[in-house]
Design an enzyme around this catalytic site. Structure first.
Site, PDB file in Angstrom:
ATOM      1  N   ASP A 295       0.557  -1.173   0.221  1.00 41.08           N
ATOM      2  CA  ASP A 295       0.101  -0.161  -0.067  1.00 41.08           C
ATOM      3  C   ASP A 295       0.787   1.122  -0.211  1.00 41.08           C
ATOM      4  O   ASP A 295       0.767   2.191   0.784  1.00 41.08           O
ATOM      5  CB  ASP A 295      -0.952   0.026   1.235  1.00 41.08           C
TER       6      ASP A 295
ATOM      7  N   ASN B 146       0.978   7.578   2.369  1.00 40.75           N
ATOM      8  CA  ASN B 146       1.648   6.769   3.291  1.00 40.75           C
ATOM      9  C   ASN B 146       3.165   6.992   3.480  1.00 40.75           C
ATOM     10  O   ASN B 146       3.838   6.334   3.931  1.00 40.75           O
ATOM     11  CB  ASN B 146       1.442   5.104   2.985  1.00 40.75           C
TER      12      ASN B 146
ATOM     13  N   THR C  49      -4.699   0.654  -3.204  1.00 39.48           N
ATOM     14  CA  THR C  49      -5.417   1.970  -3.496  1.00 39.48           C
ATOM     15  C   THR C  49      -5.439   1.743  -5.182  1.00 39.48           C
ATOM     16  O   THR C  49      -4.634   1.521  -5.610  1.00 39.48           O
ATOM     17  CB  THR C  49      -4.799   3.132  -2.983  1.00 39.48           C
TER      18      THR C  49
ATOM     19  N   LYS D  91       1.960   4.685  -1.221  1.00 38.04           N
ATOM     20  CA  LYS D  91       1.007   5.638  -2.167  1.00 38.04           C
ATOM     21  C   LYS D  91       1.539   6.946  -1.222  1.00 38.04           C
ATOM     22  O   LYS D  91       1.998   6.888  -0.107  1.00 38.04           O
ATOM     23  CB  LYS D  91      -0.299   5.493  -2.076  1.00 38.04           C
TER      24      LYS D  91
ATOM     25  N   ASP E  25       2.707   3.323   8.007  1.00 35.78           N
ATOM     26  CA  ASP E  25       1.670   2.761   7.817  1.00 35.78           C
ATOM     27  C   ASP E  25       1.682   1.174   7.106  1.00 35.78           C
ATOM     28  O   ASP E  25       1.690   1.180   6.060  1.00 35.78           O
ATOM     29  CB  ASP E  25       0.503   3.514   6.982  1.00 35.78           C
TER      30      ASP E  25
HETATM   31  P1  AMP Z   1      -2.661   7.685  10.022  1.00 34.69           P
HETATM   32  O1  AMP Z   1      -3.685   7.683  11.138  1.00 34.69           O
HETATM   33  O2  AMP Z   1      -1.324   7.097  10.027  1.00 34.69           O
HETATM   34  O3  AMP Z   1      -3.227   7.822   8.710  1.00 34.69           O
HETATM   35  O4  AMP Z   1      -2.229   9.109  10.331  1.00 34.69           O
HETATM   36  C1  AMP Z   1      -3.116  10.372  10.308  1.00 34.69           C
HETATM   37  C2  AMP Z   1      -2.399  11.645   9.776  1.00 34.69           C
HETATM   38  O5  AMP Z   1      -1.344  11.935  10.927  1.00 34.69           O
HETATM   39  C3  AMP Z   1      -1.198  11.487   8.560  1.00 34.69           C
HETATM   40  O6  AMP Z   1      -1.826  11.700   7.377  1.00 34.69           O
HETATM   41  C4  AMP Z   1      -0.195  12.400   9.021  1.00 34.69           C
HETATM   42  O7  AMP Z   1      -0.581  13.733   8.583  1.00 34.69           O
HETATM   43  C5  AMP Z   1      -0.204  12.362  10.473  1.00 34.69           C
HETATM   44  N1  AMP Z   1       0.897  11.673  11.124  1.00 34.69           N
HETATM   45  C6  AMP Z   1       0.815  10.025  11.209  1.00 34.69           C
HETATM   46  N2  AMP Z   1       1.937   9.618  11.672  1.00 34.69           N
HETATM   47  C7  AMP Z   1       2.799  10.575  11.717  1.00 34.69           C
HETATM   48  C8  AMP Z   1       4.264  10.770  12.123  1.00 34.69           C
HETATM   49  N3  AMP Z   1       4.794   9.783  12.629  1.00 34.69           N
HETATM   50  N4  AMP Z   1       4.631  12.005  12.167  1.00 34.69           N
HETATM   51  C9  AMP Z   1       3.994  12.991  11.690  1.00 34.69           C
HETATM   52  N5  AMP Z   1       2.805  13.124  11.421  1.00 34.69           N
HETATM   53  C10 AMP Z   1       2.053  11.980  11.268  1.00 34.69           C
END
Ligand code: AMP
Length: 285
Positions: A145, A150, A180, A147, A163
């Site tokens: 995945d 991620n 996707t 993309k 992710d």
């Molecule tokens: P996710 O639940 O992993 O899709 O995360 C949601 C959003 O949080 C992502 O689209 C990023 O913008 C932000 N995010 C997730 N993990 C991180 C990380 N390790 N560092 C900075 N931003 C993060």
């Protein structure tokens, strides 16, 4: 929050973390199953991203095993282009993932902001991805995945694969349909067995999207996208900032016969990569 020097020390290895060990900062984003906050470990002041997932959501979607697998896979990966998962803990309602903080946020945001990347930037990201994927494949991990959403960027502009929700640890061919739409390889669209060669296809898609701003097989409907993927209906708009060498690399990755796609090693040695990529993986805009 913390200064640069403080993020050079990982949180101390500790068997049982709890929420009390962290100071919580601003929200960083919202995902399918929870929220991500900036946080720092109280003792070391080490800055992390704390991902909070609600157990109820996970159980509702029957994702328990997948999340466990994602956590196990990601904790064991150590590569400069793979987002670290330092550890996790849980309370009655929530699971907390202690993740490496990627200061630059989503690569997708940056791509949308600038429309497309320069050849130097695109080649640096493709090289980073090829190296990270080669490392994952060595460990028998197929991401499936990859993309822009991620892919995260750290404070130095280095790309981080995040992710691992769809990844599998396996050395045999897989049958599950996932990923996707725009990034799906033909063998996945046709529901055939597939292996790590799908990641090479995805690198071709990403390389195109980085340079042109849109994925190559985009269409009005899902069905039309599928049709274009299966036919490998690839065309290059006449845009002067994309060189013939870049198109050559893309054409060697978007190949229907998965065994004929350029190997990850050969990607790193492709003339366009050699000419444009920064081997440090650091991308400054
Ligand atoms: P996710 O639940 O992993 O899709 O995360 C949601 C959003 O949080 C992502 O689209 C990023 O913008 C932000 N995010 C997730 N993990 C991180 C990380 N390790 N560092 C900075 N931003 C993060």
């Amino acid at each position: 929050m913390a200064s640069e020097t403080q993020i050079h020390h990982e949180p101390n290895r500790k068997k049982f973390w709890s929420l009390k060990d962290f100071e919580i900062g601003k929200p960083l984003g919202k995902g399918k199953f929870g929220r991500v906050y900036l946080a720092r470990e109280a003792k070391s002041k080490y800055v992390v991203a704390l991902k909070i997932i609600f157990k109820e959501q996970i159980e509702k979607h029957g994702m328990h095993h997948q999340l466990k697998r994602e956590m196990e896979i990601q904790t064991n990966l150590r590569h400069q282009n793979v987002l670290r998962l330092y550890g996790w803990f849980h309370d009655e309602e929530r699971i907390f993932l202690i993740l490496e903080y990627a200061h630059g946020g989503e690569l997708y945001g940056e791509l949308r902001k600038s429309g497309h990347f320069s050849e130097k930037q695109a080649a640096t990201y493709i090289l980073s991805l090829a190296q990270a994927l080669a490392y994952c494949h060595e460990k028998h991990v197929i991401h499936r995945d990859i993309k822009p959403e991620n892919l995260l960027i750290d404070h130095r502009g280095r790309l981080k694969i995040a992710d691992f929700g769809w990844s599998v640890q396996s050395s045999s061919k897989r049958h599950t349909m996932c990923g996707t739409l725009d990034y799906l390889a033909p063998e996945m669209v046709e529901n055939k067995a597939h292996d790590h060669a799908v990641d090479k296809w995805t690198l071709g898609i990403l390389c195109y999207e980085f340079l042109y701003g849109v994925p190559p097989f985009e269409a009005e409907t899902q069905r039309d996208t599928f049709k274009r993927i299966v036919k490998v209906d690839l065309c290059y708009p006449p845009i002067p900032h994309v060189s013939a060498e870049a198109k050559d690399l893309i054409s060697r990755l978007l190949v229907k016969d998965s065994s004929k796609r350029l190997s990850l090693q050969n990607i790193t040695e492709h003339p366009w990569i050699i000419k444009n990529a920064d081997p440090s993986g650091i991308c400054e805009n």
